[in-house]
Enzyme design. Structure first.
Site, short mmCIF file in Angstrom:
data_model
loop_
_atom_site.label_atom_id
_atom_site.label_comp_id
_atom_site.label_asym_id
_atom_site.label_seq_id
_atom_site.Cartn_x
_atom_site.Cartn_y
_atom_site.Cartn_z
CE1 TYR A 30 7.02 8.48 -0.10
CE2 TYR A 30 8.08 10.61 0.14
CZ TYR A 30 7.63 9.44 0.69
OH TYR A 30 7.80 9.20 2.04
CD GLU A 53 9.86 13.63 2.22
OE1 GLU A 53 8.70 13.82 2.58
OE2 GLU A 53 10.34 12.49 2.02
CG ASP A 94 2.69 13.14 8.20
OD1 ASP A 94 3.48 12.30 7.72
OD2 ASP A 94 2.53 14.27 7.74
#
Lengths: 274, 407
Positions: free
Chosen positions: A176, A50, A61
């Site tokens: 995911y 990824e 993040d």
């Protein structure tokens, strides 16, 4: 599903294990080291890469990947450079699936249509665009209908009820599963909650389910990969790059340190028996 | 700018939160269910008479609304043209327009059963307003503020702490308002069940731009009535400063369909539009996606967000509310700018002539008024939103005025 992703999941299934995906930021800490790290990942037995396209404001993040993004940008990395790294990777590694992960603004500025075309030309297998939920994805997905690029969806612990099938409508490649309500590299989830979420997803989709967020050790990776179809590790890897960079290690040595760790993850996943 | 024929400028956003191409809900999946919940709850309360009565009660008795509409005789004389009225939102409790929106959202949070509040703040005005509402309604309050701003705005940090809020200094990115907003969103993602995020401006994912605009529209509604009472007519022009743009939309929105009213939004030109050191997203930016919405952003060719610069921390943001971007695209509002230097001059002038110490933010609006009013007739009328008081800025402003011999 892209041929490379399909082959990768089939191989893992045959070996009775989950796939191991590794996240790194393109150009972290510089292009040369980044390319060496990617080579090392493949050698160490990683099934899927990824590759993060750096963004100045990575909202989903945690500190580790934020810092990786900033290191890459500081070294001059941009979207074009990320695609170039992907393209070089593909020439050397024809079989390992490569997923581009990023935020929408750089893609929007680059031009969505051009980005899709250039990604395919670079040999990219799929896209994860964090801030393009189903409510907003038409402007990209409508242009991506006849392409080989998989559009990979994130499912989170807050994706409940009717929302789950809605989110998965246009999903392809794999799903995911974001195992925690939170940002990357922070807390870790309880195994039972991951397991029940994966079962919930499997009831509405036939796609493989790969789990990420908060996976830090080989043991966690092995256990979590066995609950579904694989595990993705990012922050723990990126922290090794940060540390090596702080110590001014060479590109070779940085790549070695990273692949020592990812090799241990791959070993744990392949020897773990559910 | 392409002039588009429009039946009404007040029908936006659409059901997806779009203002033309702007707005929307560009957030990670983890946040999506949260903002959908906020939208559902907001739709319920806006038609609930009890909710509106409660909001009205606090606006009147706690904030001190309606704020006066004051004829600024001396500035009018000084500028030498149209009559200038100031909408005195700096007289609100906590000293700025921010409290109008905060009370609305805090009451909404309570209705939703949330016990904890998150807010981002730049200069600290929205943080102080949020900490105030949280003290009033007994809610826990966590404010995210860029570490640079924590240093620059210590009095507001102290105020928030005294009011019981926890101030989180944000050191990620450039340690300013945009990073504070990133961090507040990250924190919300990690605490979805207990927390409500009170966004301070008309930006962010839908429904925030619409919701904040509606809570702030009390400014324009009052101003319209007050001017009718004073002059028996509509104004000829409106002027307000714009960072994210909540005070401006609050004033503008009720007048959008009165197309004889010319509207000016004043962005911060910092050290000049050509210097690269400014915060004028519409003039110097391009459409892009940040903080959950599409809007004009200061960014480089690669789509990386670049830093904004303004002497006013409240205007120091690389984006702008999506409705402003749309009003710019359709040409209903004229977006102009004023520099740090021009704002400083007006800061002093307004203090001396009117006995009103304006915040640096509305000083930018005054700087444009100083250029625009002389071009207008004496019979014409302009309303300017005095959206905050300047006490918070003294530490920044006084040494600069001293240097210029303006003290």
């Amino acid at each position: 599903m892209s041929k490379r992703l399909a082959a990768s999941f089939a191989k893992a299934k045959k070996e009775n294990r989950g796939v191991l995906g590794i996240f790194v930021s393109a150009g972290d800490p510089d292009t040369n080291t980044s390319i060496k790290i990617l080579d090392g990942l493949v050698r160490s037995g990683v099934d899927m890469i990824e590759l993060g396209m750096p963004f100045s404001d990575p909202m989903a993040d945690g500190p580790a990947i934020q810092a990786a993004s900033l290191r890459a940008l500081k070294s001059g990395m941009n979207l074009e450079g990320s695609l170039e790294i992907a393209s070089q990777f593909r020439k050397k590694h024809p079989h390992t699936p490569l997923i581009l992960m990023g935020y929408y603004n750089p893609i929007y500025r680059y031009g969505v249509e051009l980005f899709l075309k250039d990604s395919q030309a670079a040999g990219v297998d799929g896209l994860i665009i964090v801030d393009l939920p189903p409510e907003e994805d038409a402007e990209l997905c409508d242009l991506n209908q006849n392409s080989e690029l998989d559009f990979i969806r994130l499912i989170t612990p807050t994706t409940l009820g009717d929302r789950l099938p809605f989110v998965l409508e246009k999903a392809s490649g794999f799903i995911y599963y974001v195992s925690i309500a939170g940002i990357t590299g922070t807390k870790s989830a309880q195994m039972e909650s991951i397991s029940s979420a994966i079962n919930r997803i499997k009831q509405v989709s036939n796609l493989p389910v790969v789990t990420g967020f908060g996976i830090r050790t080989a043991e966690q990776a092995a256990l979590i990969a066995s609950l579904g179809d694989g595990a993705i590790v990012g922050s723990a890897v990126v922290e090794i790059i940060a540390e090596s960079n702080a110590q001014n290690l060479t590109a070779e040595r940085t790549s070695e340190k990273v692949s020592d760790f990812t090799g241990s993850l791959a070993d744990a996943i392949s020897t773990h028996k559910p | 700018m392409n002039e588009i024929k429009q039946n009404s400028f007040k029908t936006m956003p659409d059901e997806n939160g779009r203002f033309g191409i702007h707005g929307g809900r560009f957030v990670a999946e983890t946040l999506m269910p949260l903002i959908l919940q906020v939208e559902t709850a907001y739709k319920e309360v806006i038609t609930d008479p009890d909710f509106n009565a409660e909001l009205l009660y606090y606006q009147k008795h706690y904030v001190g609304r309606p704020s006066p509409l004051y004829f600024a005789e001396h500035l009018t004389k000084q500028y030498g043209g149209a009559k200038l009225y100031l909408k005195r939102d700096e007289l609100n409790h906590t000293g700025a327009h921010k409290i109008n929106n905060v009370l609305g959202q805090a009451l909404l949070a309570k209705k939703m059963g949330k016990t904890k509040i998150i807010a981002e703040t730049g200069a600290g005005q929205h943080g102080v307003a949020t900490a105030t509402a949280c003290a009033l309604f007994n809610l826990e309050c966590e404010v995210f503020m860029g570490a640079e701003d924590v240093k620059r705005q210590k009095p507001n940090v102290d105020r928030m702490r005294l009011l019981g809020a926890t101030v989180h200094p944000v050191t990620s990115g450039t340690s300013t308002l945009k990073d504070a907003m990133n961090e507040a969103l990250r924190y919300w993602v990690a605490h979805p069940d207990t927390h409500f995020y009170i966004i301070g401006t008309v930006a962010g994912p839908h429904p925030y731009p619409e919701m904040v605009r509606n809570f702030q529209s009390v400014i324009g509604k009052e101003a319209k009535e007050q001017l009718f009472e004073a002059e028996g007519r509509l104004p000829d022009a409106l002027i307000a400063c714009i960072g994210g743009g909540s005070n401006a939309l609050g004033l503008f929105y009720p007048f959008l369909d009165n197309t004889d009213v010319t509207i000016f939004g004043v962005e911060a030109a910092g050290q000049g539009l050509d210097s690269g050191m400014h915060a004028a997203s519409l003039t110097g930016g391009k459409p892009g996606v940040l903080h959950g919405n599409r809007t004009y952003l200061l960014q480089n060719d690669d789509g990386q967000i670049v830093d904004a610069h303004s002497i006013s921390a409240g205007l120091d943001y690389p984006g702008i509310g999506p409705e402003h971007s749309w009003l710019h695209d359709v040409g209903r509002v004229n977006y102009v700018s004023a520099t740090d230097e021009e704002a400083l001059v007006q800061f002093q002038l307004c203090s001396r002539l009117e006995g009103i110490i304006p915040a640096l933010e509305p000083s930018h609006a005054l700087a444009f008024a100083a250029k625009q009013l002389p071009l207008m007739d004496k019979e014409q009328i302009v309303i300017l939103n005095m959206c905050g008081r300047g006490d918070k800025d003294l530490e920044t402003v006084l040494p600069k005025l001293d240097e210029r011999g303006l003290l």
